[in-house]
Design an enzyme around this catalytic site. Structure first.
Site, short mmCIF file in Angstrom:
data_model
loop_
_atom_site.label_atom_id
_atom_site.label_comp_id
_atom_site.label_asym_id
_atom_site.label_seq_id
_atom_site.Cartn_x
_atom_site.Cartn_y
_atom_site.Cartn_z
CE LYS A 129 -0.19 0.95 2.61
NZ LYS A 129 -1.55 0.56 2.22
CE1 TYR B 120 -4.91 8.43 0.26
CE2 TYR B 120 -3.47 10.23 -0.41
CZ TYR B 120 -3.64 8.96 0.11
OH TYR B 120 -2.55 8.24 0.50
CE1 TYR C 60 -4.47 5.19 3.00
CE2 TYR C 60 -2.52 6.53 3.41
CZ TYR C 60 -3.33 5.83 2.53
OH TYR C 60 -3.03 5.80 1.20
#
Length: 337
Positions: free
Chosen positions: A49, A263, A289
């Site tokens: 990010k 998730y 992730y």
């Protein structure tokens, strides 16, 4: 393609290393595996990010913002990095965390990334699973505006056409490094969620006609939805750059077979992949992730998806801080007497 015309702050540690994973390659019997260490971007333990935030925060400052609003899941890597750069720039930061797992133990809700969010001085509040987080952010921004603040709202994952420019730039960085090291990259593989990383990579690689396919390993949405999300963002990113039509639907490929029960919920494949990388390469993945992304890469290697005599690059998107929110997922032995 001229990225210099887009406002950007420079606080990431770039270029991130591109390293061979020789022991893992040998263990799996090929192909030649490489890892792009975007866990080493330098912002609050690093992560992908940071690349997006260099562009997003430049836009926020250009708009005279004094407050940042963003959202993510409880153990959001994006939230942690956003809180860090807001602190560095002297901006207030409000983070909305959606409960996507139903976990309520303190290790998960207060440790890992959440601990770091708070250390960076962000205001952290929770929302129930399934909440419309865009509506929630808009409501908070309206309240802040009424209080005399100037909020800047960043979508989850920093994934919009501004943020995706960070991974257009990463595509250029990667191809330059590959040329320096003599790699003929057959595939780029990474975990794909909010779509910005994959959209940026696909757009950047297509813009320079690199001929390198990108495989996203999905961590949340079903394949049709994930691919459509990535394609829509890639098209919007290309349009922002004046490259309308450079990305075609066939350029976007996601494999969403490794999500498991949902998730942020651990899978056996993720656990095995995290342990394997730690034990063979000394590299820490994250449970949400990169762990699932690596699990997908390993399984696809075993299924023969990649040419054995090829170079495959895995983009490490960071997030090892989230491991501390999942202390019981790995069934590790205690002290040895």
């Amino acid at each position: 393609m001229n990225l210099a015309r887009f406002p950007r702050l420079r606080f990431g540690h770039f270029p991130t290393p591109l390293e061979p994973m020789r022991r893992l390659s040998e263990r799996l019997g090929g192909p030649r595996l490489w890892i792009k260490r975007d866990d080493c971007t330098g912002l609050s333990t690093g992560g992908n990010k940071t690349r997006k935030l260099e562009y997003l925060m430049a836009d926020a400052l250009a708009r005279k913002a004094d407050t940042i609003v963003t959202q993510g899941a409880t153990q959001s890597n994006h939230a942690r990095q956003t809180a860090a750069i807001a602190a560095k720039l002297g901006l207030a930061c409000h983070i909305l965390l959606e409960d996507r797992t139903g976990y309520d133990d303190a290790e998960y809700t207060l440790n890992g990334n959440v601990l770091l969010d708070r250390l960076h001085g962000a205001s952290v509040s929770k929302r129930p699973g399934g909440a419309d987080m865009n509506v929630e952010m808009a409501a908070l921004a309206e309240t802040l505006t009424a209080e005399g603040r100037t909020p800047y709202v960043i979508p989850g994952g920093g994934s919009n056409p501004i943020g995706a420019l960070g991974y257009v730039n990463a595509a250029l960085e990667l191809t330059y490094q590959a040329g320096e090291q003599g790699l003929d990259i057959g595939h780029v593989v990474h975990a794909t969620g909010s779509a910005g990383t994959q959209a940026g990579l696909v757009t950047g690689l297509k813009a320079i006609n690199a001929g390198i396919p990108v495989l996203g390993i999905g961590v949340r949405a079903p394949k049709p939805q994930q691919e459509e999300n990535v394609f829509a963002l890639a098209r919007a990113t290309a349009e922002r750059m004046g490259l309308d039509g450079v990305v075609e639907r066939s350029d976007v490929v996601a494999n969403c077979d490794y999500v498991g029960q949902g998730y942020g919920i651990p899978t056996a494949g993720m656990v095995a992949a995290v342990k394997l990388l730690a034990e063979t390469e000394g590299i820490l993945l994250d449970p949400v992730y990169s762990g699932k992304g690596m699990a997908g890469l390993i399984d696809q290697i075993e299924r023969g998806y990649f040419e054995k005599d090829s170079d495959v690059v895995f983009i490490h998107t960071g997030g090892a801080a989230a491991l501390f929110g999942y202390p019981n997922a790995f069934d590790l032995p205690g002290y040895v007497a």
